[in-house]
Design a protein around this motif. Sequence first.
Motif, PDB file in Angstrom:
ATOM      1  N   VAL A 190       0.854  -1.194   0.000  1.00 33.48           N
ATOM      2  CA  VAL A 190       0.000   0.000   0.000  1.00 33.48           C
ATOM      3  C   VAL A 190       0.889   1.244   0.000  1.00 33.48           C
ATOM      4  N   ARG A 191       0.581   2.166  -0.892  1.00 34.83           N
ATOM      5  CA  ARG A 191       1.403   3.384  -0.993  1.00 34.83           C
ATOM      6  C   ARG A 191       0.805   4.481  -0.122  1.00 34.83           C
ATOM      7  N   SER A 192       1.402   4.686   1.043  1.00 37.97           N
ATOM      8  CA  SER A 192       0.942   5.764   1.922  1.00 37.97           C
ATOM      9  C   SER A 192       2.028   6.057   2.946  1.00 37.97           C
ATOM     10  N   GLY A 193       1.896   7.208   3.600  1.00 42.83           N
ATOM     11  CA  GLY A 193       2.907   7.626   4.572  1.00 42.83           C
ATOM     12  C   GLY A 193       2.828   6.839   5.868  1.00 42.83           C
ATOM     13  N   GLN A 194       1.646   6.406   6.244  1.00 43.45           N
ATOM     14  CA  GLN A 194       1.474   5.596   7.459  1.00 43.45           C
ATOM     15  C   GLN A 194       0.569   4.408   7.140  1.00 43.45           C
ATOM     16  N   VAL A 195       0.838   3.274   7.770  1.00 43.70           N
ATOM     17  CA  VAL A 195      -0.039   2.105   7.664  1.00 43.70           C
ATOM     18  C   VAL A 195      -0.352   1.635   9.084  1.00 43.70           C
ATOM     19  N   PHE A 196      -1.609   1.455   9.363  1.00 44.92           N
ATOM     20  CA  PHE A 196      -2.023   0.926  10.670  1.00 44.92           C
ATOM     21  C   PHE A 196      -2.616  -0.461  10.465  1.00 44.92           C
ATOM     22  N   ILE A 197      -2.182  -1.417  11.276  1.00 47.16           N
ATOM     23  CA  ILE A 197      -2.699  -2.787  11.173  1.00 47.16           C
ATOM     24  C   ILE A 197      -3.528  -3.100  12.411  1.00 47.16           C
ATOM     25  N   ASN A 198      -4.789  -3.436  12.178  1.00 47.40           N
ATOM     26  CA  ASN A 198      -5.748  -3.724  13.252  1.00 47.40           C
ATOM     27  C   ASN A 198      -5.909  -2.559  14.220  1.00 47.40           C
ATOM     28  N   ASN A 199      -5.710  -1.365  13.717  1.00 45.35           N
ATOM     29  CA  ASN A 199      -6.010  -0.125  14.455  1.00 45.35           C
ATOM     30  C   ASN A 199      -5.946   0.987  13.424  1.00 45.35           C
ATOM     31  N   TYR A 200      -6.296   2.188  13.842  1.00 49.96           N
ATOM     32  CA  TYR A 200      -6.233   3.290  12.881  1.00 49.96           C
ATOM     33  C   TYR A 200      -5.996   4.581  13.652  1.00 49.96           C
ATOM     34  N   GLY A 201      -5.021   5.350  13.228  1.00 59.38           N
ATOM     35  CA  GLY A 201      -4.602   6.490  14.039  1.00 59.38           C
ATOM     36  C   GLY A 201      -4.909   7.831  13.437  1.00 59.38           C
ATOM     37  N   ALA A 202      -6.174   8.078  13.133  1.00 62.01           N
ATOM     38  CA  ALA A 202      -6.510   9.386  12.567  1.00 62.01           C
ATOM     39  C   ALA A 202      -6.098  10.481  13.535  1.00 62.01           C
ATOM     40  N   GLY A 203      -5.163  11.296  13.103  1.00 61.62           N
ATOM     41  CA  GLY A 203      -4.799  12.471  13.891  1.00 61.62           C
ATOM     42  C   GLY A 203      -3.850  12.200  15.041  1.00 61.62           C
ATOM     43  N   GLY A 204      -3.846  11.029  15.642  1.00 64.84           N
ATOM     44  CA  GLY A 204      -3.083  10.813  16.871  1.00 64.84           C
ATOM     45  C   GLY A 204      -1.616  10.506  16.624  1.00 64.84           C
ATOM     46  N   GLY A 205      -0.895  10.263  17.704  1.00 61.74           N
ATOM     47  CA  GLY A 205       0.473   9.794  17.579  1.00 61.74           C
ATOM     48  C   GLY A 205       1.492  10.885  17.380  1.00 61.74           C
ATOM     49  N   VAL A 206       1.711  11.661  18.445  1.00 58.15           N
ATOM     50  CA  VAL A 206       2.712  12.736  18.416  1.00 58.15           C
ATOM     51  C   VAL A 206       4.083  12.201  18.015  1.00 58.15           C
ATOM     52  N   GLU A 207       4.372  10.971  18.447  1.00 61.66           N
ATOM     53  CA  GLU A 207       5.716  10.402  18.273  1.00 61.66           C
ATOM     54  C   GLU A 207       5.926   9.820  16.870  1.00 61.66           C
ATOM     55  N   LEU A 208       4.855   9.687  16.084  1.00 69.70           N
ATOM     56  CA  LEU A 208       4.929   8.933  14.837  1.00 69.70           C
ATOM     57  C   LEU A 208       5.085   9.841  13.625  1.00 69.70           C
ATOM     58  N   PRO A 209       6.182   9.684  12.857  1.00 70.23           N
ATOM     59  CA  PRO A 209       6.352  10.517  11.664  1.00 70.23           C
ATOM     60  C   PRO A 209       5.123  10.437  10.765  1.00 70.23           C
ATOM     61  N   PHE A 210       4.734  11.582  10.241  1.00 70.42           N
ATOM     62  CA  PHE A 210       3.462  11.687   9.528  1.00 70.42           C
ATOM     63  C   PHE A 210       3.643  12.528   8.268  1.00 70.42           C
ATOM     64  N   GLY A 211       3.017  12.085   7.179  1.00 70.69           N
ATOM     65  CA  GLY A 211       3.093  12.843   5.930  1.00 70.69           C
ATOM     66  C   GLY A 211       2.724  11.920   4.797  1.00 70.69           C
ATOM     67  N   GLY A 212       2.674  12.463   3.591  1.00 69.35           N
ATOM     68  CA  GLY A 212       2.116  11.685   2.502  1.00 69.35           C
ATOM     69  C   GLY A 212       3.088  11.312   1.419  1.00 69.35           C
ATOM     70  N   VAL A 213       2.532  10.571   0.442  1.00 67.27           N
ATOM     71  CA  VAL A 213       3.177  10.363  -0.849  1.00 67.27           C
ATOM     72  C   VAL A 213       2.173  10.849  -1.895  1.00 67.27           C
ATOM     73  N   LYS A 214       2.587  10.903  -3.126  1.00 65.95           N
ATOM     74  CA  LYS A 214       1.742  11.370  -4.235  1.00 65.95           C
ATOM     75  C   LYS A 214       1.128  12.741  -3.891  1.00 65.95           C
TER      76      LYS A 214
END
Length: 479
Positions: A428-452
């Motif tokens: 899957v082409r994306s900046g973040q992948v969540f497995i069996n959870n989903y982190g809309a907006g959360g996760g201060v510690e987690l690098p975040f950003g997109g592709v395409k």
Amino acid sequence: MEEAKHFIGSEWVAPAGGETIPVLDPSDGQPFTQLARGSAADIDAAVQAARKAFDGAWGATSAADRGRVLYRLSTLVAANHEELAQLEARDTGKPLRQARADATALARYFEFYAGAADKLHGETLPYQNGYTVFTVREPHGVTGHIVPWNYPMQIFGRSVGAALATGNACVVKPAEDACLSVLRVAELAAEAGLPAGALNIVTGYGHEAGAALARHAGIDHISFTGSPQTGKAVTQMAAENHVPVTLELGGKSPQIVFADADLHAAVPVLVSAIVQNAGQTCSAGSRVLIERAIYEPLLDKLATAFNALRVGPSHADLDCGPLISAKQQRRVWDFLDDAQHDGIPMAAHGEVIHEAPETGFYQAPTLLRDVPPAHRLAREEVFGPVLAAMAFTDEDEAVALANGTLYGLVAGIWTRDGGRQLRLARRVRSGQVFINNYGAGGGVELPFGGVKHSGHGREKGFEALYGFTVLKTVAIRHG
Ligand code: NAD
């Protein structure tokens, strides 16, 4: 905090043009305060104040002391948590509990970057005999930050927290639709001991204050969060001065649910990922791709959950608040009109409570089923509480659907099969992948950003510190 003023050089400053912008409460559509309408002159004053701070007291502050200031700011945000949450809820319309979560995240951003400020360092590089070569990470100088209205506090915190931790002086242009919390936090930053000019806020319209910031020759870096169209315009303006730009432009994020998934765990997360902030979240899980064997049973569960959702004013603190503005409401209605016109079935929708003022910008969360993959509802960002469901047969089709938009910000994968989890996480082409959870907006510690078209560059986490610095190589020949 003074009404209708900018925050420049740690002082409240009236707009050069003397004009103001009314601020509407999305819950009732009525004006309740006003903002300064910033101009190129105001932006110029803010850039000058930032440059003075960078060349002066702020630039001379050690990394450890920058961390201490940010830590004090985190403490002050926590101490003023309820005031900030109330301000954010009224300004954006989001339910109070969501605004409280945003205030908690803001304190955490400053805490995280306080701790990170003195942990960033360069390297020593092997080179020819007789040389010592090392790298240092230096701040860009004056950074510009263009912030949207959906999460004013959080997006301000993630971007400005990392920029200040690395020693930049900031000029922020928050969104005209919602930015009161940001003004209050700037005041708290001065109270925390941030030197005058290290953080400046100029409010106003995007095409005026925002464009003036993007094209200002005194800016060394721009961080932009908002729509792809504006992101492109900002990049073009910044290119005139060869200024690097970090872009975070939203998405059409898929949640892929396989037949072996724990549906009991998945359903509430699938719902909240699109209903949170009335779907006005760049990382909203706005597409649910469902393995054909469980398409009907999962849609039934989702429909039950959607039908139970209640929508009302921010202070009622329900599942969902209003949209930000009449403009955003029209945008969502336009998508729903297209769905109706093209015969896309509505599987369920929530309910706007009777007490919600008619003048507010409400939209009940809506579940659409059998959305054709080529339809704009399957491809474009609605930025409202609209979930598009579609079926797939196997992994290959799931991946093709997931990657079948111009976006690539976040993806959710729901399966108990470990091999499939790992295969899909890579495909899957994306900046973040969540497995069996989903982190809309959360996760201060987690690098975040997109592709395409979701953008480029990373904010959040330690990774953001690299983006807010430039690498200098120092080569010493000593024989
Ligand atoms: P926008 O991109 O127009 O606004 C975002 C920020 O950019 C605001 O501060 C705005 O004032 C500023 N801006 C606008 N025009 C500018 C210009 N010419 N130069 C410099 N700055 C400018 O977004 P919007 O109109 O508020 O929302 C439109 C769509 O953008 C939404 O429907 C949604 O799809 C998307 N959006 C995405 C995010 C996200 O987090 N990715 C956030 C908000 C909006």
